[in-house]
Design an enzyme around this catalytic site. Structure first.
Site, mmCIF file in Angstrom:
data_model
loop_
_atom_site.group_PDB
_atom_site.id
_atom_site.type_symbol
_atom_site.label_atom_id
_atom_site.label_comp_id
_atom_site.label_asym_id
_atom_site.label_seq_id
_atom_site.Cartn_x
_atom_site.Cartn_y
_atom_site.Cartn_z
ATOM 1 C CG ASP A 149 -2.087 0.944 1.079
ATOM 2 O OD1 ASP A 149 -2.369 1.385 -0.057
ATOM 3 O OD2 ASP A 149 -2.721 1.269 2.105
ATOM 4 C CG HIS A 196 -0.585 2.021 -9.244
ATOM 5 N ND1 HIS A 196 -0.755 1.688 -7.927
ATOM 6 C CD2 HIS A 196 -1.672 2.757 -9.588
ATOM 7 C CE1 HIS A 196 -1.911 2.214 -7.482
ATOM 8 N NE2 HIS A 196 -2.479 2.867 -8.473
ATOM 9 C CG LEU A 218 9.446 -17.104 -3.643
ATOM 10 C CD1 LEU A 218 9.438 -17.013 -2.118
ATOM 11 C CD2 LEU A 218 9.810 -15.738 -4.212
HETATM 12 C C1 IPE Z 1 -5.424 -2.863 -0.126
HETATM 13 O O1 IPE Z 1 -5.045 -1.554 -0.365
HETATM 14 C C2 IPE Z 1 -5.434 -3.640 -1.381
HETATM 15 C C3 IPE Z 1 -4.153 -3.755 -2.081
HETATM 16 C C4 IPE Z 1 -2.979 -3.360 -1.677
HETATM 17 C C5 IPE Z 1 -4.251 -4.419 -3.327
HETATM 18 P P1 IPE Z 1 -6.110 -0.388 -0.418
HETATM 19 O O2 IPE Z 1 -5.345 0.878 -0.488
HETATM 20 O O3 IPE Z 1 -7.104 -0.630 -1.471
HETATM 21 O O4 IPE Z 1 -6.810 -0.530 1.019
HETATM 22 P P2 IPE Z 1 -7.866 0.394 1.765
HETATM 23 O O5 IPE Z 1 -9.061 0.509 0.910
HETATM 24 O O6 IPE Z 1 -7.209 1.710 1.978
HETATM 25 O O7 IPE Z 1 -8.128 -0.306 3.046
HETATM 26 C C1 IPE Z 2 -1.701 0.171 -3.349
HETATM 27 O O1 IPE Z 2 -1.451 1.534 -3.389
HETATM 28 C C2 IPE Z 2 -1.961 -0.398 -4.723
HETATM 29 C C3 IPE Z 2 -3.336 -0.860 -4.942
HETATM 30 C C4 IPE Z 2 -4.285 -0.849 -4.063
HETATM 31 C C5 IPE Z 2 -3.636 -1.376 -6.252
HETATM 32 P P1 IPE Z 2 -2.624 2.566 -3.344
HETATM 33 O O2 IPE Z 2 -3.039 2.877 -4.744
HETATM 34 O O3 IPE Z 2 -3.727 2.113 -2.461
HETATM 35 O O4 IPE Z 2 -1.888 3.823 -2.710
HETATM 36 P P2 IPE Z 2 -2.503 4.874 -1.696
HETATM 37 O O5 IPE Z 2 -3.043 4.113 -0.529
HETATM 38 O O6 IPE Z 2 -3.566 5.621 -2.422
HETATM 39 O O7 IPE Z 2 -1.328 5.724 -1.340
HETATM 40 MG MG MG Z 3 -4.119 2.381 -0.481
#
Ligand code: IPE
Ligand code: IPE
Ligand code: MG
Length: 256
Positions: free
Chosen positions: A25, A42, A136
């Site tokens: 995240d 990303h 792995l």
């Molecule tokens: C969780 O991240 C899902 C992934 C990393 C794929 P999110 O950024 O979507 O989570 P929430 O919605 O903030 O909990």
């Molecule tokens: C995690 O990073 C990737 C996915 C959920 C696909 P985020 O896109 O949730 O990044 P933040 O939380 O907005 O910084």
């Molecule tokens: Mg996020």
């Protein structure tokens, strides 16, 4: 091969977690901090994946599970979802051969039926090509949700053997139908990006995982950050319901 549950049997302790599960995240915030579009975060996230896979192979981790797209992530703006799908497709097309050369087995768990046929084909090919690799096992959770997993397992179990009204279900009956039945449960759960929640990741399987949260944003996560998580893991006392004294005695017996 299926593995018994941590609520049924106590896994052997080890200095390096056998199975690491990560919620990657913070990509969006990483990009925002640099005034870049979210997709740039990303993209950098894919590089962090490469580095993490390499570091896990070097450290002897057997299973690495990465949350790439949750069943709730469809709620994001359509253009971000489309770009994420495109990135997933490109990563599958370009990384699988490298994974294979490095002895990595690729698995994808989640409700992949909702993906584009081209992505589904790449998943099938990648899983088939790498099926025999054992250095792995890299599992990518894509359109995955912990609740989806439990429900799909239960549905498949009941479809196999319709339950008489008085049937009592136990854990070992359900376990083989869970999406990750080929892996032991995670020993260490890592979430980057500062949030302290599970976000519908592996709900069943995380029952006894050690939880580690770091403010590091996923694109900044590297081997040193992984080692910091492992160092924290080594400080934990995994009791699995026992007392501290019992746990210490079991550990001494293990070393002797
Ligand atoms: C969780 O991240 C899902 C992934 C990393 C794929 P999110 O950024 O979507 O989570 P929430 O919605 O903030 O909990
Ligand atoms: C995690 O990073 C990737 C996915 C959920 C696909 P985020 O896109 O949730 O990044 P933040 O939380 O907005 O910084
Ligand atoms: Mg996020």
């Amino acid at each position: 091969m299926t593995h018994s549950s941590s609520t049924q049997e106590i896994p052997a302790p080890g200095a390096v977690p056998r199975h690491v599960a990560i919620i990657m995240d913070g990509n969006g915030r990483w990009a925002k901090g640099r005034r870049l579009p979210r997709i740039a975060g990303h993209r950098r996230g894919v590089e962090a994946v490469r580095e993490t896979v390499r570091a896990c192979v070097e450290r002897g981790v057997e299973y690495l599970t990465l949350f790439a797209f949750s069943s709730e992530n469809w709620r994001r703006p359509a253009d971000e979802v489309a770009l994420l799908m495109q990135l997933f497709q490109v990563a599958l097309a370009s990384e699988v051969d490298k994974l294979h050369r490095n002895g990595v087995r690729l698995k994808v768990v989640g409700d992949t039926g909702r993906f584009d046929p081209a992505i589904r084909r790449l998943i099938e090919q990648g899983e088939r090509l790498t099926a025999e690799n054992r250095r792995l096992t890299l599992t990518v959770a894509a359109n995955y949700g912990g609740r989806w997993d439990i429900l799909q397992a239960l549905s498949r179990l009941l479809a196999q053997s319709p339950a008489p009204a008085d049937r009592v279900l136990d854990e070992s009956a359900l376990a083989p139908y869970l999406a990750m039945s080929y892996a032991p449960e995670p020993d260490l759960f890592i979430r980057t990006g500062g949030e302290q929640r599970i976000s519908n990741f592996l709900l069943w399987q995380l029952a006894y995982a050690e939880l580690y949260f770091t403010d590091t944003l996923w694109p900044d996560f590297d081997a040193a950050a992984l080692d910091a998580a492992f160092a924290s893991y080594r400080q934990r006392e995994r009791r699995f319901g026992r007392t501290g004294e019992q746990t210490a005695a079991a550990k001494r017996a293990e070393v002797a």
